[in-house]
Design a protein around this motif. Structure first.
Motif, mmCIF file in Angstrom:
data_model
loop_
_atom_site.group_PDB
_atom_site.id
_atom_site.type_symbol
_atom_site.label_atom_id
_atom_site.label_comp_id
_atom_site.label_asym_id
_atom_site.label_seq_id
_atom_site.Cartn_x
_atom_site.Cartn_y
_atom_site.Cartn_z
ATOM 1 N N LEU A 78 -107.308 -10.671 -36.887
ATOM 2 C CA LEU A 78 -105.891 -11.013 -36.986
ATOM 3 C C LEU A 78 -105.018 -9.884 -36.455
ATOM 4 O O LEU A 78 -103.970 -10.126 -35.863
ATOM 5 C CB LEU A 78 -105.513 -11.305 -38.444
ATOM 6 N N ARG A 87 -95.880 -27.489 -44.604
ATOM 7 C CA ARG A 87 -97.219 -27.180 -45.058
ATOM 8 C C ARG A 87 -97.732 -28.304 -45.921
ATOM 9 O O ARG A 87 -98.854 -28.260 -46.401
ATOM 10 C CB ARG A 87 -97.208 -25.871 -45.818
ATOM 11 N N ARG A 126 -101.928 -21.841 -37.697
ATOM 12 C CA ARG A 126 -102.074 -20.462 -37.211
ATOM 13 C C ARG A 126 -101.889 -19.493 -38.371
ATOM 14 O O ARG A 126 -101.187 -19.792 -39.339
ATOM 15 C CB ARG A 126 -101.022 -20.176 -36.128
ATOM 16 N N TYR A 127 -102.528 -18.348 -38.236
ATOM 17 C CA TYR A 127 -102.505 -17.364 -39.318
ATOM 18 C C TYR A 127 -102.146 -15.999 -38.767
ATOM 19 O O TYR A 127 -102.545 -15.641 -37.665
ATOM 20 C CB TYR A 127 -103.885 -17.298 -39.975
ATOM 21 N N GLU A 128 -101.403 -15.255 -39.573
ATOM 22 C CA GLU A 128 -101.094 -13.876 -39.195
ATOM 23 C C GLU A 128 -100.982 -13.044 -40.458
ATOM 24 O O GLU A 128 -100.849 -13.578 -41.561
ATOM 25 C CB GLU A 128 -99.806 -13.804 -38.384
ATOM 26 N N VAL A 183 -101.974 -12.729 -45.934
ATOM 27 C CA VAL A 183 -101.920 -13.530 -44.718
ATOM 28 C C VAL A 183 -100.923 -14.678 -44.892
ATOM 29 O O VAL A 183 -100.737 -15.172 -46.003
ATOM 30 C CB VAL A 183 -103.330 -14.093 -44.400
ATOM 31 N N THR A 184 -100.283 -15.058 -43.804
ATOM 32 C CA THR A 184 -99.373 -16.196 -43.832
ATOM 33 C C THR A 184 -99.883 -17.280 -42.909
ATOM 34 O O THR A 184 -100.326 -17.003 -41.800
ATOM 35 C CB THR A 184 -97.964 -15.780 -43.369
ATOM 36 N N ARG A 185 -99.842 -18.501 -43.402
ATOM 37 C CA ARG A 185 -100.264 -19.635 -42.591
ATOM 38 C C ARG A 185 -99.029 -20.240 -41.961
ATOM 39 O O ARG A 185 -98.017 -20.468 -42.632
ATOM 40 C CB ARG A 185 -100.937 -20.666 -43.479
ATOM 41 N N LEU A 224 -109.258 -17.323 -45.330
ATOM 42 C CA LEU A 224 -107.833 -17.356 -45.034
ATOM 43 C C LEU A 224 -107.060 -17.911 -46.219
ATOM 44 O O LEU A 224 -105.948 -17.471 -46.508
ATOM 45 C CB LEU A 224 -107.575 -18.187 -43.767
ATOM 46 N N GLU A 239 -104.398 -15.648 -48.108
ATOM 47 C CA GLU A 239 -103.029 -16.129 -48.252
ATOM 48 C C GLU A 239 -102.606 -16.102 -49.722
ATOM 49 O O GLU A 239 -101.484 -15.738 -50.047
ATOM 50 C CB GLU A 239 -102.894 -17.546 -47.682
ATOM 51 N N PRO A 242 -99.474 -15.047 -34.353
ATOM 52 C CA PRO A 242 -100.314 -15.938 -35.175
ATOM 53 C C PRO A 242 -101.436 -16.559 -34.369
ATOM 54 O O PRO A 242 -101.244 -16.960 -33.224
ATOM 55 C CB PRO A 242 -99.322 -17.005 -35.637
#
Lengths: 145, 145
Positions: free
Chosen positions: B32, A75, B80-82, B69-71, B60, B64, B38
């Motif tokens: 999402l 990251r 990508r994000y989920e 949310v996690t990147r 986002l 986060e 993701p």
DNA sequence: ATGAGTGCAAAGGCTTTGCATTAGG
DNA sequence: CCTAATGCAAAGCCTTTGCACTCAT
């Protein structure tokens, strides 16, 4: 792993792809070997001021294509590069969320074997053709604590 | 995991950080949840054309920061994000080297426990404060084979 | 000699940010 | 009301690329 052995292996990989092992590429590989763990391009350039940024980027692409170098994306703002596992052995990464530093570690063969087994099982169920796995330990390194 | 539950949890996380759960943020979370795995920002924007790119990026970041949310960064061009694991449960990623697609999978609790044990041991030796681990299976997905 | 490799500078492309406007509480 | 959030467009920043020059074979 001796210096000359690594160099010979890189030379062989490049030759197979009809690529030359020029002095710039040798210096780049030398820099990667000096750093302990994956390095960013700025770190590489700092370590060897004779290297040109664009050539480093280009040569890292070439070295990755022939399988001598692995690119690692975290990251952090910069991608990191290290000698490929074929040259250094299978290992994983400790990633510091504070400073971005990445260093290497290995699991015991027993744990690694069980992990592989579990992953193969997952892959079979997902009809996924496994090329490899990546395991990172994320946290704060000793220097940043 | 019901829709309302997830939404309530996100709302609570935002409230704790004195952040508002606006309609834009609700739509983003909904997008999402709709995607399986993701998603990239282009995918999110395609899924909900009412969202503005810059607001999605900004939200986002906020989501986060509050832990909703996690990147995820792969070698693909886009991040990508989920939804965070606190909302969805601990899992890992299948990463397709051909199309970039990322999907989720979980290990059995037994394997996960042994892995944790091995990683704690590594962390202790490296004086590393563990925040978590990341395990990716890299290969070619069923669609690309 | 002659095409690969190099280095500088400029362009690309994902992501972030400035600023005027809108809306949440 | 009044600050946070939004949306558009512009700027940032890592990385890639164009082009002329140099070096390896």
């Amino acid at each position: 792993m001796s210096t000359d052995t690594t160099d010979d292996e890189v030379a062989a990989l490049l030759r197979t792809a009809d690529q030359r092992y020029t002095s710039g590429r040798r210096r780049l590989v030398a820099a990667l070997r000096r750093g302990d763990g994956p390095m960013t391009i700025p770190q590489i350039l700092e370590l060897d001021g004779a290297l040109a940024q664009s050539s480093v980027y280009r040569n890292l692409v070439v070295l990755e294509e022939v399988g001598a170098v692995t690119r690692i994306v975290t990251r952090d703002d910069f991608a990191r590069y290290e000698l490929a596992e074929d040259l250094t052995g299978h290992h994983h990464h400790l990633i510091c969320t504070s400073c971005g530093q990445v260093s290497d570690f290995a699991l015991t063969p027993a744990v690694e074997a069980e992990l592989d087994k579990a992953l193969r099982s997952v892959a079979r169920r997902s009809r996924f053709a496994v090329e490899g796995h990546r395991l990172d330990l994320v946290g704060v390194c000793a220097d940043c604590r």
